[in-house]
Design a protein around this motif. Sequence first.
Motif, PDB file in Angstrom:
ATOM      1  N   SER A  91       0.832  -1.203   0.000  1.00  0.00           N
ATOM      2  CA  SER A  91       0.000   0.000   0.000  1.00  0.00           C
ATOM      3  C   SER A  91       0.871   1.259   0.000  1.00  0.00           C
ATOM      4  O   SER A  91       2.046   1.230   0.394  1.00  0.00           O
ATOM      5  N   GLU A  92       0.281   2.357  -0.418  1.00  0.00           N
ATOM      6  CA  GLU A  92       1.018   3.626  -0.468  1.00  0.00           C
ATOM      7  C   GLU A  92       1.444   4.058   0.927  1.00  0.00           C
ATOM      8  O   GLU A  92       2.558   4.567   1.117  1.00  0.00           O
ATOM      9  N   ASP A  93       0.555   3.893   1.909  1.00  0.00           N
ATOM     10  CA  ASP A  93       0.901   4.306   3.272  1.00  0.00           C
ATOM     11  C   ASP A  93       1.982   3.421   3.872  1.00  0.00           C
ATOM     12  O   ASP A  93       2.800   3.876   4.683  1.00  0.00           O
ATOM     13  N   TYR A  94       2.009   2.159   3.483  1.00  0.00           N
ATOM     14  CA  TYR A  94       3.115   1.283   3.902  1.00  0.00           C
ATOM     15  C   TYR A  94       4.439   1.829   3.364  1.00  0.00           C
ATOM     16  O   TYR A  94       5.429   1.954   4.103  1.00  0.00           O
ATOM     17  N   LEU A  95       4.482   2.167   2.081  1.00  0.00           N
ATOM     18  CA  LEU A  95       5.712   2.666   1.462  1.00  0.00           C
ATOM     19  C   LEU A  95       6.161   3.987   2.097  1.00  0.00           C
ATOM     20  O   LEU A  95       7.351   4.188   2.364  1.00  0.00           O
ATOM     21  N   LEU A  96       5.210   4.879   2.343  1.00  0.00           N
ATOM     22  CA  LEU A  96       5.526   6.169   2.955  1.00  0.00           C
ATOM     23  C   LEU A  96       6.148   5.970   4.330  1.00  0.00           C
ATOM     24  O   LEU A  96       7.175   6.589   4.668  1.00  0.00           O
ATOM     25  N   ASN A  97       5.558   5.082   5.126  1.00  0.00           N
ATOM     26  CA  ASN A  97       6.058   4.898   6.488  1.00  0.00           C
ATOM     27  C   ASN A  97       7.307   4.036   6.548  1.00  0.00           C
ATOM     28  O   ASN A  97       8.095   4.151   7.496  1.00  0.00           O
ATOM     29  N   LEU A  98       7.524   3.211   5.538  1.00  0.00           N
ATOM     30  CA  LEU A  98       8.798   2.499   5.451  1.00  0.00           C
ATOM     31  C   LEU A  98       9.928   3.499   5.223  1.00  0.00           C
ATOM     32  O   LEU A  98      10.995   3.424   5.853  1.00  0.00           O
ATOM     33  N   GLU A  99       9.685   4.444   4.313  1.00  0.00           N
ATOM     34  CA  GLU A  99      10.689   5.482   4.047  1.00  0.00           C
ATOM     35  C   GLU A  99      10.982   6.296   5.303  1.00  0.00           C
ATOM     36  O   GLU A  99      12.144   6.603   5.608  1.00  0.00           O
ATOM     37  N   ARG A 100       9.961   6.639   6.062  1.00  0.00           N
ATOM     38  CA  ARG A 100      10.152   7.413   7.294  1.00  0.00           C
ATOM     39  C   ARG A 100      10.922   6.604   8.337  1.00  0.00           C
ATOM     40  O   ARG A 100      11.772   7.146   9.049  1.00  0.00           O
ATOM     41  N   LEU A 101      10.618   5.322   8.426  1.00  0.00           N
ATOM     42  CA  LEU A 101      11.307   4.486   9.415  1.00  0.00           C
ATOM     43  C   LEU A 101      12.771   4.300   9.052  1.00  0.00           C
ATOM     44  O   LEU A 101      13.645   4.239   9.938  1.00  0.00           O
ATOM     45  N   GLN A 102      13.066   4.216   7.762  1.00  0.00           N
ATOM     46  CA  GLN A 102      14.443   4.021   7.321  1.00  0.00           C
ATOM     47  C   GLN A 102      15.344   5.196   7.692  1.00  0.00           C
ATOM     48  O   GLN A 102      16.567   5.063   7.695  1.00  0.00           O
ATOM     49  N   GLN A 103      14.749   6.321   8.025  1.00  0.00           N
ATOM     50  CA  GLN A 103      15.527   7.485   8.448  1.00  0.00           C
ATOM     51  C   GLN A 103      15.932   7.400   9.925  1.00  0.00           C
ATOM     52  O   GLN A 103      16.692   8.230  10.411  1.00  0.00           O
ATOM     53  N   LYS A 104      15.424   6.402  10.617  1.00  0.00           N
ATOM     54  CA  LYS A 104      15.770   6.177  12.019  1.00  0.00           C
ATOM     55  C   LYS A 104      16.781   5.043  12.124  1.00  0.00           C
ATOM     56  O   LYS A 104      16.937   4.241  11.203  1.00  0.00           O
ATOM     57  N   ASP A 105      17.425   4.979  13.249  1.00  0.00           N
ATOM     58  CA  ASP A 105      18.411   3.924  13.478  1.00  0.00           C
ATOM     59  C   ASP A 105      17.717   2.680  14.040  1.00  0.00           C
ATOM     60  O   ASP A 105      17.957   2.248  15.165  1.00  0.00           O
ATOM     61  N   VAL A 106      16.809   2.142  13.228  1.00  0.00           N
ATOM     62  CA  VAL A 106      16.017   0.975  13.623  1.00  0.00           C
ATOM     63  C   VAL A 106      16.364  -0.179  12.693  1.00  0.00           C
ATOM     64  O   VAL A 106      16.465  -0.001  11.474  1.00  0.00           O
ATOM     65  N   SER A 107      16.536  -1.352  13.268  1.00  0.00           N
ATOM     66  CA  SER A 107      16.863  -2.533  12.464  1.00  0.00           C
ATOM     67  C   SER A 107      15.635  -2.993  11.691  1.00  0.00           C
ATOM     68  O   SER A 107      14.567  -3.200  12.273  1.00  0.00           O
ATOM     69  N   ILE A 108      15.782  -3.146  10.369  1.00  0.00           N
ATOM     70  CA  ILE A 108      14.698  -3.607   9.506  1.00  0.00           C
ATOM     71  C   ILE A 108      15.163  -4.855   8.768  1.00  0.00           C
ATOM     72  O   ILE A 108      16.234  -4.854   8.154  1.00  0.00           O
ATOM     73  N   PHE A 109      14.379  -5.920   8.846  1.00  0.00           N
ATOM     74  CA  PHE A 109      14.720  -7.172   8.190  1.00  0.00           C
ATOM     75  C   PHE A 109      13.558  -7.606   7.299  1.00  0.00           C
ATOM     76  O   PHE A 109      12.396  -7.380   7.638  1.00  0.00           O
ATOM     77  N   TYR A 110      13.886  -8.225   6.182  1.00  0.00           N
ATOM     78  CA  TYR A 110      12.860  -8.717   5.262  1.00  0.00           C
ATOM     79  C   TYR A 110      12.804 -10.236   5.337  1.00  0.00           C
ATOM     80  O   TYR A 110      13.852 -10.916   5.331  1.00  0.00           O
ATOM     81  N   ILE A 111      11.589 -10.754   5.410  1.00  0.00           N
ATOM     82  CA  ILE A 111      11.389 -12.204   5.456  1.00  0.00           C
ATOM     83  C   ILE A 111      10.833 -12.642   4.110  1.00  0.00           C
ATOM     84  O   ILE A 111       9.692 -12.306   3.755  1.00  0.00           O
ATOM     85  N   ASN A 112      11.632 -13.350   3.321  1.00  0.00           N
ATOM     86  CA  ASN A 112      11.174 -13.814   2.012  1.00  0.00           C
ATOM     87  C   ASN A 112      10.432 -15.144   2.096  1.00  0.00           C
ATOM     88  O   ASN A 112       9.596 -15.446   1.255  1.00  0.00           O
ATOM     89  N   GLN A 113      10.760 -15.887   3.113  1.00  0.00           N
ATOM     90  CA  GLN A 113      10.009 -17.112   3.397  1.00  0.00           C
ATOM     91  C   GLN A 113      10.122 -17.387   4.897  1.00  0.00           C
ATOM     92  O   GLN A 113      11.109 -17.008   5.544  1.00  0.00           O
ATOM     93  N   ALA A 114       9.099 -18.031   5.439  1.00  0.00           N
ATOM     94  CA  ALA A 114       9.036 -18.213   6.886  1.00  0.00           C
ATOM     95  C   ALA A 114      10.246 -18.971   7.422  1.00  0.00           C
ATOM     96  O   ALA A 114      10.698 -18.720   8.550  1.00  0.00           O
ATOM     97  N   ALA A 115      10.782 -19.854   6.632  1.00  0.00           N
ATOM     98  CA  ALA A 115      11.938 -20.647   7.077  1.00  0.00           C
ATOM     99  C   ALA A 115      13.153 -19.773   7.345  1.00  0.00           C
ATOM    100  O   ALA A 115      14.063 -20.171   8.095  1.00  0.00           O
ATOM    101  N   ASP A 116      13.197 -18.582   6.752  1.00  0.00           N
ATOM    102  CA  ASP A 116      14.329 -17.683   6.970  1.00  0.00           C
ATOM    103  C   ASP A 116      14.363 -17.119   8.385  1.00  0.00           C
ATOM    104  O   ASP A 116      15.410 -16.671   8.865  1.00  0.00           O
TER     105      ASP A 116
END
Length: 497
Positions: A91-116
């Motif tokens: 969603s657009e609001d997801y993308l907007l808030n992802l960009e805002r969060l990336q400006q903080k020193d917060v760890s962000i991880f992507y899960i491509n499959q649950a086994a990861d």
Amino acid sequence: MLKLLTALQTRQADDYTIVNEPILSSELMERAAKAFIKVFLDRFPDRKKHILIFCGKGNNGGDGLVISRMLFDEGYHHVHTYIADFSEKQSEDYLLNLERLQQKDVSIFYINQAADLEFIESDLIIDALLGSGLNKALQGEWEKLVKKINKFSGFKISVDVPTGLPCEGELLSEAIIKSDLTIAFQRPKLNFLLPISSPYIKEWKVVNIGLDENFIQSTSSPYFWFWKADIQKYIKPRQAFEHKGLLGHALMVAGADETIGAALLCTEACHRSGAGLTTALIPEMGLRALNARVPEAMYFSRNNLDKIDWLKYEVIGIGPGLGVSEESSKLLNEVLANFKKPIVIDADAINLLAQNHQLMKLIPQKSVLTPHMKEFDRLFGTHDSWWERIETALKKSVELKVYIVLKNRYTMIFTPEGICYFNSSGSPAMASGGMGDVLTGMITSMIAQGYAVEKAVQLAVFSHGYAGEQLAHKMYVVPASNLIKQIPYILRELMVK
């Protein structure tokens, strides 16, 4: 009273608020996250807690990203944000808030499959994977991820609704986040109020996010939530020159030789709830117990039933401990054949109706049926789910022109107009024998005192639950006899000073 909404109606309320306030959808998301954070800060003030936040790529995930950013700003610096990257859709609001969060020193991880996702020790887990828009069972990686998160240690908090739990209707699968706390926006979801949510929500709390209440109240919904403030609007104070003759005469038809206790409970509850006069039509062998337990109550012998003046009573309560013998059946037939004012029908009287459906035609309009789940199914047929029972109760209350009180943790009141009221009061500590007998006496008493039947039922159901709720603060189990003693005090407390 609060009108309750379906998931679709809630989205419509979102859209209406965005257009007519006006407010950007991203700003509404900020407002919702702030409301969530306020509860979070009160419950978990320790900034050293390790927190995992699981987000999807829709608007519920957007809420999670805003929450992650706000927690960081509040000094929670052990926050790890995981994004379920299972599709290209976002969603657009997801993308907007992802960009805002990336400006903080917060760890962000992507899960491509649950086994990861490896098992991680954490104090708190925030579930913002999927929100109220769910319309099918979780499958594939979503199902695997939810099952894996459920095995994680840590206190689990869901944003608005646990991932996998539909807001209303049947469960779609068992792949649902098992939350310890769900913080819902604007309204409780209908499924929160039914036993089907029990494995997935230990506690829920609603926060106001400022959706347009005028729009909500204008929506077409048969579901309402009532609470203390609603009851206080119409509970009646005693007037200076009122006397027992002006406060109604109730007849309680209850008990058999082995079950006099049920008759005593409903009779005493009727008296303590304020009926001017209460008469007990019970087996003669129970007279001594009645005089000892409720000396204020009068007695009428079943042997003199041909001499009873039915017109002197405003209401009859029948059923607690009555039994299903031939004698009990004749007694119910006699009551239904001769009494044309409201009757409160409970317990064995319901079971007798289930055995002889022809008697249903004799039930006076505006009477009250008070079944628990098994009694309901005996009367109206076996149901496979709570939603089937709700549909039947809505239909039968209109068809029979009666009120149906379907007893539960959040007791439901169905009206002849096709409305379903959920009661907000009560406690699991009330799960003990005799509670239904007490409620029958209370409803009967309120009708005797002249309350309109709908108000009488609401007042009795709420004050019954409220008394149990208050006692549960100091008692592990609330026995019915203890609750009865609290009734006059609770009714006095509910009166607006």
